[in-house]
Write a protein that holds these residues in place. Structure first.
Motif, PDB file in Angstrom:
ATOM      1  N   GLU A 252       0.867  -1.392  -0.149  1.00 19.52           N
ATOM      2  CA  GLU A 252       0.143   0.094  -0.118  1.00 19.52           C
ATOM      3  C   GLU A 252       0.758   1.465   0.181  1.00 19.52           C
ATOM      4  N   TRP A 253       0.236   2.366  -0.676  1.00 14.52           N
ATOM      5  CA  TRP A 253       0.806   3.639  -0.710  1.00 14.52           C
ATOM      6  C   TRP A 253       0.170   4.148   0.489  1.00 14.52           C
ATOM      7  N   MET A 301      -0.831  -9.840   8.893  1.00 16.24           N
ATOM      8  CA  MET A 301       0.328  -9.068   9.043  1.00 16.24           C
ATOM      9  C   MET A 301       0.184  -7.648   8.292  1.00 16.24           C
ATOM     10  N   SER A 302       0.958  -6.755   9.333  1.00 16.35           N
ATOM     11  CA  SER A 302       0.861  -5.359   8.740  1.00 16.35           C
ATOM     12  C   SER A 302       2.450  -4.966   9.051  1.00 16.35           C
ATOM     13  N   LEU A 303       3.237  -4.592   8.074  1.00  8.67           N
ATOM     14  CA  LEU A 303       4.411  -4.151   8.290  1.00  8.67           C
ATOM     15  C   LEU A 303       5.042  -3.228   7.118  1.00  8.67           C
ATOM     16  N   ASP A 304       5.823  -2.063   7.363  1.00 10.64           N
ATOM     17  CA  ASP A 304       6.242  -1.159   6.388  1.00 10.64           C
ATOM     18  C   ASP A 304       7.421  -1.766   5.763  1.00 10.64           C
ATOM     19  N   LEU A 305       7.689  -2.330   4.600  1.00 11.17           N
ATOM     20  CA  LEU A 305       8.787  -3.000   4.069  1.00 11.17           C
ATOM     21  C   LEU A 305       9.957  -1.776   3.764  1.00 11.17           C
ATOM     22  N   GLY A 313      18.430  -1.544   1.124  1.00 11.55           N
ATOM     23  CA  GLY A 313      18.720   0.065   0.641  1.00 11.55           C
ATOM     24  C   GLY A 313      17.357   0.744   0.469  1.00 11.55           C
ATOM     25  N   PRO A 314      17.400   2.074   0.483  1.00 11.32           N
ATOM     26  CA  PRO A 314      15.765   2.545   0.389  1.00 11.32           C
ATOM     27  C   PRO A 314      15.149   2.618  -1.050  1.00 11.32           C
ATOM     28  N   TRP A 315      14.167   2.349  -0.959  1.00  9.56           N
ATOM     29  CA  TRP A 315      13.243   2.229  -2.236  1.00  9.56           C
ATOM     30  C   TRP A 315      13.464   3.608  -3.104  1.00  9.56           C
ATOM     31  N   TYR A 316      13.553   4.686  -2.679  1.00  7.38           N
ATOM     32  CA  TYR A 316      13.883   5.657  -3.318  1.00  7.38           C
ATOM     33  C   TYR A 316      15.321   6.143  -3.826  1.00  7.38           C
ATOM     34  N   GLU A 317      16.189   5.261  -3.672  1.00 11.76           N
ATOM     35  CA  GLU A 317      17.554   5.671  -4.244  1.00 11.76           C
ATOM     36  C   GLU A 317      17.613   5.390  -5.347  1.00 11.76           C
ATOM     37  N   ARG A 318      16.737   4.791  -6.081  1.00  8.95           N
ATOM     38  CA  ARG A 318      16.714   4.501  -7.544  1.00  8.95           C
ATOM     39  C   ARG A 318      16.292   5.812  -8.292  1.00  8.95           C
ATOM     40  N   PHE A 369       6.156   8.976   3.995  1.00  9.63           N
ATOM     41  CA  PHE A 369       5.268   8.167   3.182  1.00  9.63           C
ATOM     42  C   PHE A 369       6.068   7.027   2.924  1.00  9.63           C
ATOM     43  N   THR A 370       5.334   6.077   2.495  1.00  6.73           N
ATOM     44  CA  THR A 370       5.946   4.611   2.180  1.00  6.73           C
ATOM     45  C   THR A 370       5.064   4.084   0.894  1.00  6.73           C
ATOM     46  N   PRO A 371       5.655   3.746  -0.102  1.00  8.10           N
ATOM     47  CA  PRO A 371       4.969   2.937  -1.189  1.00  8.10           C
ATOM     48  C   PRO A 371       4.766   1.464  -1.050  1.00  8.10           C
TER      49      PRO A 371
END
Ligand SMILES: C=C(CC[C@@H](C)[C@H]1CC[C@H]2C3=CC[C@H]4[C@H](C)[C@@H](O)CC[C@]4(C)[C@H]3CC[C@]12C)C(C)C
Ligand SMILES: C[S@@+](CC[C@H](N)C(=O)[O-])C[C@H]1O[C@@H](n2cnc3c(N)ncnc32)[C@H](O)[C@@H]1O
Length: 386
Positions: A252-253, A301-305, A313-318, A369-371
């Motif tokens: 989820e975003w 389960m509820s978990l921020d990946l 590494g962070p998802w936003y690095e790319r 924010f997390t996607p």
């Protein structure tokens, strides 16, 4: 002035000194070879296609007629309120606007990102594609799917994840997307990559799906249900079409616990993310958990990946790394738009994406924010009949 590293300037001096020693015929020959090589490089960037992704000159407006791209983009932009936290003003138009959004961005996404329209944590020692595939394959494991089972991909894009999940599990995956252009692209890739026997793709609205109740042995949604005007609507539909006892996974975003609705900077970041990604509004992770339970799911389960693994590494690095490429891409899209070799208005769409890349990075860096908030739900077993 940009400082040139010593090693580069020394190499440059050596090459120019060698070049000066050549006869004028040799200089012409070197110039011609250099010119041809540059033409080849630019040409292959612009024209060459192995049919897996569009080239700059093949960018289209998806299902939108190219003459209407500018008008459709302007209408899309006008549908967002200017007030803080407003999102799409007339929520009843959300599904239609999301369809337009994906016509406008699908080619650009494939061109500049790939066939999986989502983020992934970067795994140590693994490249981007391997990290992406692992993020997708995790879903097959969580769903406990195996050959012979039927799985739903809710909001399937052009099918990158569906191809991984069908291939690793052996289960049959049916994807649904609101956008006809994505259906065509997904089917094209499925056939080309030999995954057609285990996949199907349909155009439809995930708020009202063309499937009977209790059809699927598992369902997943990757960065897609955020487009629903109300989460309960899409979760309720998924609940309906799942067989009792089966699982639903969503990436989820959402806004995180760090988001403060009274912080103007946080609100600006989220507003920009909504606008550049076709979202009606942003939900909190708690609202997403509650929405699933409201429609009848058990929350497993509820978990921020984004923060679950200290070594990933962070998802936003790319996105952060791609900053300069995005600027070059913008020059290319603006050029083909200006000379009429791409639909007029595509440069505005691309500009929106350049801007949203910045907001997404800010959302990631601030942690508001997390996607990829993982929600694993289960439809309860049917009560045993007496
Ligand atoms: C889940 C959603 C989409 C997530 C991502 C796949 C996309 C979000 C932002 C997109 C991009 C931003 C910058 C673009 C760049 C300027 C361009 O030159 C090439 C494509 C981009 C990298 C593009 C690629 C896809 C995204 C990362 C949302 C919509 C719910
Ligand atoms: C960001 S893309 C993600 C695609 C895919 N899950 C992936 O990871 O590659 C979101 C997807 O949700 C789909 N979508 C959004 N709203 C929808 C709706 N109302 N009905 C069906 N699909 C929808 C879009 O068409 C798009 O395919």
């Amino acid at each position: 002035m940009v400082a040139v590293p010593a090693v580069v300037s020394q190499a440059y001096e050596r090459v120019t000194a060698e070049f000066d020693k050549l006869s004028s015929t040799q200089k012409y020959a070197v110039g011609a070879v250099g010119g041809l090589a540059s033409l080849y490089l630019v040409g292959s960037y612009l024209f060459k296609s192995d049919n897996t992704k569009p080239t700059t000159l093949q960018l289209t407006g998806g299902s939108i007629d190219s003459a209407k791209v500018k008008a459709e983009f302007d209408a899309y932009a006008d549908s967002y309120g200017k007030g803080a936290g407003e999102g799409i003003v007339d929520r009843s138009k959300t599904v239609q606007l999301v369809d337009v959004f994906y016509s406008l961005v699908t080619d650009i996404y494939e061109w500049g990102w790939g066939q999986s329209f989502h983020f992934s944590p970067k795994l140590p020692g693994k490249d981007l594609r391997a990290s992406e595939a692992a993020h997708e394959a995790r879903i097959a494991a969580l769903l406990r799917i195996r050959p012979g089972m039927k799985v739903l991909d809710c909001g399937c894009g052009v099918g990158g994840p569906m191809r991984t999940i069908a291939a690793v599990s052996g289960a049959h995956v049916t994807g649904i997307t609101i956008n006809q252009y994505q259906v065509d692209r997904a089917k094209h890739h499925n056939a080309k990559q030999g995954v057609a026997p285990l996949t199907d793709v349909v155009r439809g609205d995930f708020l009202n799906m063309p499937f009977k109740e209790n059809t699927f042995d598992g369902a997943y949604a990757i960065e897609a249900t955020c487009h629903a005007p109300k989460l309960e609507q899409v979760y309720g539909e998924i609940f309906r079409v799942l067989k009792p006892g089966s699982y639903f996974v969503s990436y989820e975003w959402v806004s995180t616990a760090k988001f403060d609705a009274k912080n103007a900077e946080h609100v600006r970041i989220i507003d920009e993310i909504n606008f550049g990604n076709g979202l009606p509004e942003m939900r909190t992770y708690k609202e997403a958990e509650d929405a699933g339970q409201t429609v009848g799911f058990e929350l497993v389960m509820s978990l921020d990946l984004a923060t679950a693994s200290v070594v990933a590494g962070p998802w936003y690095e790319r996105l952060r790394m791609g900053k300069y490429t995005h600027a070059i891409n913008h020059a290319m899209v603006s050029a083909v738009d200006a000379v009429g070799l791409a639909p007029k208005g595509l440069k505005d769409v691309h500009h929106m994406l350049v801007e949203v890349a910045r907001s997404l990075i800010q959302g990631g860096e601030t942690g508001v924010f997390t996607p990829m908030h993982l929600l694993l739900f289960r439809k309860p077993e049917a009560p045993a009949s007496k």
